[in-house]
Design an enzyme around this catalytic site. Structure first.
Site, mmCIF file in Angstrom:
data_model
loop_
_atom_site.group_PDB
_atom_site.id
_atom_site.type_symbol
_atom_site.label_atom_id
_atom_site.label_comp_id
_atom_site.label_asym_id
_atom_site.label_seq_id
_atom_site.Cartn_x
_atom_site.Cartn_y
_atom_site.Cartn_z
ATOM 1 N N ARG A 142 0.827 -1.216 0.000
ATOM 2 C CA ARG A 142 0.000 0.000 0.000
ATOM 3 C C ARG A 142 0.862 1.268 0.000
ATOM 4 N NH1 ARG A 142 -2.324 -3.742 -1.097
ATOM 5 N NH2 ARG A 142 -4.284 -4.566 -0.290
ATOM 6 N N SER A 184 -10.187 1.161 3.797
ATOM 7 C CA SER A 184 -9.515 0.861 5.063
ATOM 8 C C SER A 184 -8.931 2.129 5.670
ATOM 9 C CB SER A 184 -8.399 -0.162 4.840
ATOM 10 O OG SER A 184 -8.923 -1.385 4.358
ATOM 11 N N GLU A 254 -4.122 4.473 6.067
ATOM 12 C CA GLU A 254 -4.200 4.161 4.644
ATOM 13 C C GLU A 254 -4.997 5.236 3.929
ATOM 14 O OE1 GLU A 254 -5.822 0.480 1.886
ATOM 15 O OE2 GLU A 254 -4.587 0.034 3.631
#
Length: 265
Positions: A142, A184, A254
């Protein structure tokens, strides 16, 4: 260069944000200094004082086969990428099923599902600074440090679209909350899951005004109606503090937070 007025309380997936002017970039345009490209605004939390914002126009919404490569404009929605791959029997992109946003947004955070990531089949990215091979771009879970604004990407082609894999990965997202969110809230720390940590810290379903950590999945910050930027920030801060106190783990957001008055999370 033209601009577009966007109400982010309607445009952003979390349904929070101001009305702001957004520069629309086409080929030949120079991005405004310090501009952040918003893509589909699916993982963004935009505050009352955003930095300069930009989005890619139709010049970057192209997709084509180039021999054994797939060239995809960064403004292409993930749904259109999936449809193209199904039509031409191209494998390796099944994981984008039901994954919201644009290819550019996925590249900016190396988005994915489970063990699948957009960088897996990436060969190179074109930005306003030129072409860059994947090996020259720092990236990981990520995370991607792009050398500028992604305009187009080229991927290696693998023949054979796997419909069963697409359906299986689609079912993973079916268990996510239906309320407006930015996906998320936190990245999973090594060897663990942010949702498990938040739930163990007593934050599943915890509410602040119109915002809450979802009852369905604790790592989703959801807007229950009328949620504000400040409420979202307070919950993100609380989540990090509770998990750090209980487990000694510092969760990394995130969600990308865009507000010039806040220090980076």
């Amino acid at each position: 260069m033209r601009s577009r007025t966007i109400d982010f309380s309607r445009y952003a997936s979390i349904r929070i944000g101001p009305v702001a002017e957004v520069a629309v970039l086409e080929k030949g345009d120079t991005p405004p200094p310090g501009a952040v490209v918003i893509g589909g605004a699916n993982n963004l939390l935009i505050g009352p004082n955003p930095p300069p914002l930009a989005m890619l126009g139709k010049d970057f919404a192209t997709i084509r086969l180039e021999g054994d490569r797939l060239a995809v404009g960064a403004a292409i929605p993930t749904g259109r990428l999936l449809s193209f791959c199904k039509r031409y029997d191209i494998g390796g992109f099944e994981f984008v099923a039901k994954l919201p946003g644009t290819v550019g947004g996925m590249l900016a955070m190396n988005a994915g599902v489970k063990e699948h990531e957009i960088f897996d089949r990436l060969l190179e990215i074109t930005t306003e600074r030129g072409r860059f091979a994947k090996e020259r771009i720092p990236h990981g879970y990520r995370f991607a440090q792009l050398p500028g604004i992604a305009f187009e990407a080229r991927f290696a082609i693998r023949r054979g679209f796997d419909e069963s894999l697409a359906e299986a990965l689609k079912s993973v997202r079916a268990n996510q909350p239906a309320e407006p969110s930015a996906g998320s809230a936190f990245k999973n720390p090594p060897g663990d899951f942010a949702g498990r940590l938040l739930e163990a810290a007593g934050l599943r379903g915890y509410r602040k005004g119109g915002m809450a950590f979802s009852e369905r999945h604790a790592n989703f910050l959801v807007n229950l109606g009328g949620g504000t930027f400040q409420e979202a920030i307070e919950l993100i801060t609380l989540g990090r503090a509770r998990v750090r106190e209980r487990f000694g783990i510092t969760l990394e957001p995130e969600i990308r937070i865009l507000d010039t008055t806040l220090l980076p999370q």
